[in-house]
Design a protein around this motif. Structure first.
Motif, PDB file in Angstrom:
ATOM      1  N   TYR A  32       0.814  -1.221   0.000  1.00 29.81           N
ATOM      2  CA  TYR A  32       0.000   0.000   0.000  1.00 29.81           C
ATOM      3  C   TYR A  32       0.842   1.264   0.000  1.00 29.81           C
ATOM      4  N   ALA A  33       0.353   2.260  -0.755  1.00 29.46           N
ATOM      5  CA  ALA A  33       0.888   3.602  -0.626  1.00 29.46           C
ATOM      6  C   ALA A  33       0.467   4.172   0.728  1.00 29.46           C
ATOM      7  N   SER A  35       0.661   7.909   3.301  1.00 26.24           N
ATOM      8  CA  SER A  35       0.828   9.359   3.242  1.00 26.24           C
ATOM      9  C   SER A  35       0.700   9.972   4.630  1.00 26.24           C
ATOM     10  N   PHE A  50       3.625  11.878   0.408  1.00 25.71           N
ATOM     11  CA  PHE A  50       3.041  10.647  -0.110  1.00 25.71           C
ATOM     12  C   PHE A  50       4.159   9.740  -0.573  1.00 25.71           C
ATOM     13  N   ILE A  51       4.018   8.440  -0.288  1.00 27.58           N
ATOM     14  CA  ILE A  51       5.003   7.475  -0.752  1.00 27.58           C
ATOM     15  C   ILE A  51       4.272   6.263  -1.316  1.00 27.58           C
ATOM     16  N   THR A  52       4.676   5.846  -2.506  1.00 27.58           N
ATOM     17  CA  THR A  52       4.070   4.662  -3.109  1.00 27.58           C
ATOM     18  C   THR A  52       4.609   3.399  -2.449  1.00 27.58           C
ATOM     19  N   ASN A  53       4.013   2.268  -2.781  1.00 26.33           N
ATOM     20  CA  ASN A  53       4.498   1.014  -2.211  1.00 26.33           C
ATOM     21  C   ASN A  53       5.904   0.701  -2.731  1.00 26.33           C
ATOM     22  N   GLY A  56       8.340   5.614  -4.393  1.00 23.03           N
ATOM     23  CA  GLY A  56       8.249   6.913  -5.026  1.00 23.03           C
ATOM     24  C   GLY A  56       7.580   7.908  -4.104  1.00 23.03           C
ATOM     25  N   THR A  57       8.022   9.165  -4.142  1.00 19.08           N
ATOM     26  CA  THR A  57       7.518  10.158  -3.199  1.00 19.08           C
ATOM     27  C   THR A  57       6.991  11.394  -3.912  1.00 19.08           C
ATOM     28  N   SER A  98      -3.642   4.469   1.884  1.00 13.03           N
ATOM     29  CA  SER A  98      -4.445   4.563   0.671  1.00 13.03           C
ATOM     30  C   SER A  98      -5.128   3.239   0.378  1.00 13.03           C
TER      31      SER A  98
END
Length: 114
Positions: A32-33, A35, A50-53, A56-57, A98
């Motif tokens: 999961y992303a 935030s 925000f950070i992806t699984n 990425g930010t 998310s």
């Protein structure tokens, strides 16, 4: 059940630093992303990081270059490193997961004041 528990808030002087942590449980964290949001008195809740699984930010302009979000999937924890803090960063900071169903932590107070 899903739980998000924030910690690390407190009182800090302008120009100082804090690191917030959000310990997650009850779901496959690495999928999961995540935030961080904040809400100041009388204002709407706003996204700060925000950070992806995959790691990425993304940051809004108000905190870009000062805040850094990171995650440790082995510890099921997402962090928010906040540097060069300003009085306008004063707010309750929330962790959010998310997904089809979103989850929020209870929040941790950050106060920037001399």
């Amino acid at each position: 059940q899903v739980q998000l528990v924030e910690s690390g808030g407190g009182l800090v002087q302008p120009g100082g630093s804090l690191r917030l942590s959000c310990a997650a449980s009850g779901f496959t964290f690495s999928s999961y992303a995540m935030s961080w949001y904040r809400q100041a008195p009388g204002k709407e809740r706003e996204l700060v990081a925000f950070i992806t699984n995959a790691g990425g930010t993304m940051y809004p302009a108000s905190v870009k270059g000062r805040f850094t979000i990171s995650r440790d999937n082995a510890k099921n924890t997402v962090y928010l490193q906040m540097n060069s803090l300003k009085p306008e960063d004063t707010a309750v900071y929330y962790c959010r997961r998310s997904g089809h169903v979103e989850y929020w932590g209870q929040g941790t107070q950050v106060t920037v004041s001399s």
